[in-house]
Design a protein around this motif. Structure first.
Motif, short mmCIF file in Angstrom:
data_model
loop_
_atom_site.label_atom_id
_atom_site.label_comp_id
_atom_site.label_asym_id
_atom_site.label_seq_id
_atom_site.Cartn_x
_atom_site.Cartn_y
_atom_site.Cartn_z
N GLU A 135 -8.97 1.33 14.02
CA GLU A 135 -9.00 0.13 14.99
C GLU A 135 -9.78 -0.89 14.16
OE1 GLU A 135 -10.42 0.84 19.34
OE2 GLU A 135 -10.70 2.87 18.48
N THR A 136 -9.35 -2.10 14.76
CA THR A 136 -9.95 -3.43 14.19
C THR A 136 -9.77 -3.57 12.92
OG1 THR A 136 -11.58 -3.05 15.99
CG2 THR A 136 -12.14 -4.67 14.14
N TYR A 137 -10.07 -2.77 11.84
CA TYR A 137 -10.17 -3.06 10.28
C TYR A 137 -8.83 -2.65 9.69
CZ TYR A 137 -14.91 -3.68 11.83
OH TYR A 137 -16.16 -4.16 12.35
N ASP A 138 -8.10 -3.88 9.75
CA ASP A 138 -6.88 -3.49 9.00
C ASP A 138 -6.88 -3.75 7.26
OD1 ASP A 138 -5.87 -6.42 8.02
OD2 ASP A 138 -6.62 -6.48 10.34
N LEU A 139 -5.76 -3.37 6.65
CA LEU A 139 -5.64 -3.66 5.33
C LEU A 139 -4.55 -4.63 5.00
CD1 LEU A 139 -5.94 0.14 4.13
CD2 LEU A 139 -7.78 -1.92 3.88
N PHE A 140 -4.53 -5.91 5.06
CA PHE A 140 -3.56 -6.76 5.11
C PHE A 140 -4.15 -7.93 4.14
CE2 PHE A 140 -0.71 -10.37 6.01
CZ PHE A 140 0.34 -9.68 5.84
N TYR A 141 -5.03 -8.68 4.93
CA TYR A 141 -5.46 -9.89 3.90
C TYR A 141 -6.07 -9.43 2.50
CZ TYR A 141 -9.20 -13.62 2.52
OH TYR A 141 -9.89 -14.38 1.99
N PRO A 142 -5.77 -9.92 1.45
CA PRO A 142 -5.95 -9.38 0.19
C PRO A 142 -7.39 -9.40 -0.48
CG PRO A 142 -4.89 -11.44 -0.26
CD PRO A 142 -4.94 -11.06 1.21
N ILE B 293 0.95 -1.16 -0.03
CA ILE B 293 0.18 -0.09 -0.01
C ILE B 293 0.83 1.33 0.10
CG2 ILE B 293 -1.73 1.36 1.37
CD1 ILE B 293 -2.63 -1.54 2.31
N THR B 294 0.69 2.09 -0.96
CA THR B 294 1.28 3.17 -1.17
C THR B 294 1.29 4.48 -0.21
OG1 THR B 294 0.06 4.50 -2.63
CG2 THR B 294 1.52 2.75 -3.59
N PRO B 295 2.22 5.32 0.22
CA PRO B 295 1.93 6.42 0.95
C PRO B 295 0.84 7.32 0.62
CG PRO B 295 4.40 6.28 0.45
CD PRO B 295 3.61 5.38 -0.46
N TRP B 296 0.67 7.41 -0.76
CA TRP B 296 -0.68 8.13 -1.25
C TRP B 296 -1.76 7.60 -0.78
CZ3 TRP B 296 -3.24 12.11 -2.29
CH2 TRP B 296 -4.52 12.11 -3.05
N GLN B 297 -2.05 6.20 -1.09
CA GLN B 297 -3.24 5.60 -0.74
C GLN B 297 -3.44 5.72 0.94
OE1 GLN B 297 -2.05 1.62 -2.49
NE2 GLN B 297 -3.75 1.83 -3.63
N ARG B 298 -2.64 5.65 1.69
CA ARG B 298 -2.53 5.92 3.25
C ARG B 298 -3.01 7.36 3.37
NH1 ARG B 298 1.32 2.74 7.09
NH2 ARG B 298 1.77 0.98 5.84
N GLN B 299 -2.62 8.18 2.48
CA GLN B 299 -2.84 9.71 2.82
C GLN B 299 -4.33 10.01 2.49
OE1 GLN B 299 -0.35 12.37 0.69
NE2 GLN B 299 -1.81 14.07 0.92
N ASN C 174 -5.10 -3.02 -6.49
CA ASN C 174 -5.64 -2.58 -7.99
C ASN C 174 -5.47 -1.30 -8.22
OD1 ASN C 174 -6.38 -4.83 -10.01
ND2 ASN C 174 -7.32 -5.46 -7.88
N GLY C 175 -4.79 -0.55 -7.13
CA GLY C 175 -4.43 1.09 -7.51
C GLY C 175 -5.68 1.98 -6.96
#
Length: 849
Positions: free
Chosen positions: A291-298, A261-267, A308-309
């Protein structure tokens, strides 16, 4: 109490959208069309469809709706397209220009590009509020001519999927509308807050569609992804619900973030979150973030679009299936359906607004994302090589999957060598790239998605994650693979090169004595099931043999003319037709004599029985575990199965079944002592039980069952170490992780001379999610075991790794004339762990013949 749209809800609408235009006076509101205010009841899917189509018919210059597919139960899947009149007239140019800008279509873009925003509602059927909210969202976008919405629709093109999971939604909505009181009963004890098995969360086959985005095993997902890939939005929002006691969740997400995940997507997640916060603060609504809901499992609705960008996020509203129209929470407040609608409505429009306000930057960053993917992909490996060998079925399965993902691949056009990571050994070593090996280059538009799906060792920045932590595709498909740090260019783009495409039987003169078919993939299992459905007698060899100068492994299918005399002249045509339809290569044999090994008339050549199979379902059974087995039979191998309710289990006429499958579940209330005795008597008479996960655990240690559980002793005496009992409350969640396996991939040692492991090599990679502590059976067959060097990839707690060692995962025991098959690990997990499906097929068709 009248649960219409309360005054504060109207206020939130006005805060977001301003007044409604004069043209809206001719378009019915949701309440006018439905005959009740949103929030007064749950709307059946067919009514939602009718209202969405009605809006499109009333605003043809601003909105279009199309049916992009159908569910397993035949309900339509819709996609609505909305934008300004100018954009709407150019929507096909906008779509193709977007694909050209990122390299998925050839050519140059020709015009101004709005941000494409995709909003997905109701992927979990009993999280039903979002499909109520979507009607208000669409109405306001279509009818409002306020400066704010006018600007948004000039800068964005909005795609709306009003209900991702219609089958699950109607299962919930129809049940609720049937049992609900005329006036909502707010007590959590009321029947209308106690949803029965299997619940409405999942689709027809009880799959969680929010965990299927990457794997695309379900019909609904496959059809949706085709449409998604035709648009490739820059922003995607996925609307959910959570427990009743929770308020509202919006981005930014929790850790861990996947390293891709890119810095821009986080921003931009932060930016969208701030825009949501603006409206929630104005209305004094409670919410939480990070909290709770992460961005790991694809494979979520936020992560797969992210890889996918897109900038993608989950929205979670407290309520869910228990919420009903109104429920009293533990703090004494009453949560209403109308309130839940208001929150999702606000988040929907706030998302569109944020995308509109940052149109140019969103588009620039999206284009830069794909430019880097094509020219300078991230990650340690630049090429993945998968050995084609003599497993065309597995290769075709994988390339079909890659095609769905729009991931490009080729085939090695010559022999060469390199150096790379060996998925099987877990070591870096020399690699021989052979003609026709499958080659997947990272230098392509979807290289980030490719990296995420293939990476053997995904970096986990925080072990507190919501789902499994490993999923590498080569392990999932059971193909030998290598990750190379160098770029391999000597490839052919022929879709199926010579030597990989399976052909029908070799032409011979005269009628062959038998046909031989190798057996090592799901494709081969489908071929076997199809022949059994036609009452063809199929044999298999328990031992390796050589015939016609070729070596054949145990499990090889032998289809002799003897035993199939009733087919007469149709025999050859029938066998060849089925082989062609599945892409199975047949080898005709003119004789039953072999060069070495056992002849076709040997007692080591067994017949496959056309088994009558029962599958247990109902209260106590994991609905998703049942669904995985049900889907396997009906949609994958197309073999009949009889579903038996747990309520009637003790009255089953056992003589009508050959095999009984017990999915994962809690069996204490299913088996009474009498029922267990009946089960054992049936097995002793020749029946076969296949016990998965919790079912195996229930049988372990009971009389006559050889599976046992290891006792876990506490190695530390509290008298010697009294401080061991002291622990911090705030560390409880992390302390618990030391006892968990979070979807780690482990290397099993297989006894592939046993029928349960036919078609496999000496190693099998299992996706393990819990420790069962089964020692090796002293009586029975320990077919798949974990020894010492077992770890491949994924997270496992510090206290768990030793417990996994020297334990049984797959095994069988004889009981009288019958068999018990123990599958402590689920080989059918979410239908994407393809390498385990043959194992399950073996349990059905090979074991005990």
């Amino acid at each position: 109490m009248r649960l219409g749209v309360p005054r504060f809800l109207f206020f939130s609408f006005l805060v977001l959208t301003g007044s409604v235009s004069l043209q809206a006076q001719n378009i019915q509101t949701p309440a006018q069309f439905l005959g009740y205010n949103l929030g007064e009841r749950f709307t059946p899917h067919a009514q939602i469809v009718r209202y969405v189509e009605y809006l499109a018919s009333q605003a043809p210059k601003r909105m279009q709706v199309q049916t992009y597919g159908h569910t397993y139960e035949g309900r339509p899947l819709l996609l609505a397209t909305l934008s300004s009149e100018e954009n709407f007239n150019r929507r096909e140019v906008i779509r193709t220009d977007n694909l050209k800008r990122i390299g998925l279509l050839p050519g140059q873009a020709t015009g101004k590009q709005p941000v494409i925003v995709w909003l997905s509602y109701n992927v979990h059927g009993n999280e039903a509020v979002s499909s109520e909210a979507v009607m208000q969202v669409l109405y306001n976008l279509v009818t409002s001519s306020t400066p704010e919405i006018t600007k948004w629709l000039q800068n964005t093109l909005v795609l709306v999927d009003p209900c991702v999971n219609p089958d699950g939604r109607d299962r919930y909505a129809m049940w609720y509308n049937q049992v609900a009181n005329q006036l909502p009963n707010v007590s959590p004890l009321a029947r209308e807050h106690q949803e029965p098995w299997p619940g409405g969360r999942t689709n027809h086959y009880l799959f969680d569609l929010n965990r299927d985005w990457a794997w695309q095993t379900q019909q609904e997902t496959q059809q949706r992804i085709v449409m998604y890939n035709q648009w490739m939005p820059q922003v995607h929002a996925d609307f959910h619900e959570m427990g009743v006691e929770a308020p509202y969740y919006f981005s930014p997400a929790a850790k861990p973030f996947h390293e891709a995940i890119t810095p821009w997507q986080r921003q931009f997640q932060q930016i969208i979150g701030e825009n949501n916060r603006k409206y929630f603060d104005k209305n004094n609504w409670l919410y939480f973030t990070r909290e709770t809901y992460d961005l790991f499992y694809p494979s979520y609705g936020d992560t797969w679009p992210t890889f996918n960008g897109a900038i993608a996020m989950t929205y979670e509203q407290g309520g869910g299936g228990r919420g009903g129209r109104a429920i009293v929470k533990a703090d004494g407040d009453t949560l209403t359906l109308a309130q839940r609608i208001a929150h999702h409505y606000a988040a929907s429009l706030a998302t569109i607004e944020a995308a509109s306000d940052h149109q140019e930057q969103v588009l620039q960053e999206y284009q830069k994302y794909y430019q880097q993917a094509r020219t300078n992909p991230t990650g340690a490996y630049k090429t993945y090589v998968l050995k084609a060998g003599n497993q065309p079925g597995k290769v075709r399965q994988l390339t079909t999957y890659l095609d769905r993902q729009q991931i490009k691949y080729g085939y090695a056009s010559q022999n060469s060598s390199g150096f790379g990571f060996n998925y099987t050994t877990g070591k870096s070593e020399a690699v021989k790239i052979e003609l026709n090996d499958l080659v997947v280059s990272m230098y392509q538009p979807k290289s980030t998605l490719l990296k995420v799906l293939f990476d053997p060792n995904t970096k986990l920045e925080d072990s507190l994650t919501y789902d499994i932590t490993s999923w590498a595709i080569p392990y999932a498909y059971g193909l030998p693979a290598y990750g190379l740090k160098s770029r391999v260019t000597n490839t052919s783009e022929n879709p199926i090169p010579a030597g990989v495409k399976a052909s029908s039987a070799t032409v011979t003169t005269g009628a062959p004595y038998a046909y031989l078919a190798r057996y090592n993939s799901l494709t081969d299992l489908k071929f076997l099931a199809a022949l059994l459905n036609k009452n063809v007698k199929v044999r298999f060899s328990e031992k390796a043999f050589e015939a016609g100068g070729q070596q054949y492994a145990p499990g090889t299918l032998i289809i002799t003319r003897t035993g199939n005399e009733r087919l007469n002249t149709k025999f050859d045509a029938l066998i060849k037709a089925h082989a062609d339809s599945f892409g199975v290569q047949l080898t005709p044999s003119p004789t039953g004599f072999v060069s070495s090994g056992v002849d076709f008339g040997s007692t080591s050549v067994r017949s496959v029985r056309r088994a009558k199979i029962g599958l247990l379902a109902g209260e106590g059974i994991s609905s998703t575990a049942f669904g995985e087995v049900w889907h396997f039979f009906e949609q994958q191998i197309h073999y009949p199965v009889t579903v038996i309710s747990t309520e009637t289990f003790n009255r089953v006429p056992w003589q009508q079944l050959d095999v009984l499958i017990l999915p994962d579940g809690r069996y204490n209330d299913i088996f009474d002592e009498k029922g267990l005795t009946q089960l054992k008597d049936w097995v002793r008479a020749g029946g076969k039980v296949i016990a998965l996960e919790g079912a195996a655990a229930h049988l372990a240690g009971k009389r006559d069952f050889t599976l046992t559980k290891r006792k876990i002793s506490d190695s530390i005496d509290l008298k010697k170490d009294p401080y061991r009992a002291l622990k911090r409350y705030g560390d409880a969640e992390r302390t618990a992780l030391s006892e968990l396996v979070q979807g780690g991939i482990y290397r099993l040692t297989l006894d592939n001379s046993h029928p349960l492991a036919f078609g496999y090599g000496p190693t099998y990679f299992a996706l393990i999610q819990e420790v069962n502590d089964y020692p090796f059976m002293q009586q029975g067959w320990n077919v798949g075991v974990l020894k010492k060097d077992i770890y491949a990839t994924g997270f496992a707690g510090s206290k768990v790794k030793k417990r996994l060692q020297d334990s049984l995962v797959f095994g069988t025991q004889e009981m009288g004339r019958g068999q018990i098959v123990y599958l402590a690990n689920n080989p059918l997990f979410r239908a994407f762990w393809h390498s385990g499906k043959l194992m399950f097929g073996n349990a059905i068709f090979m074991v005990g013949q």
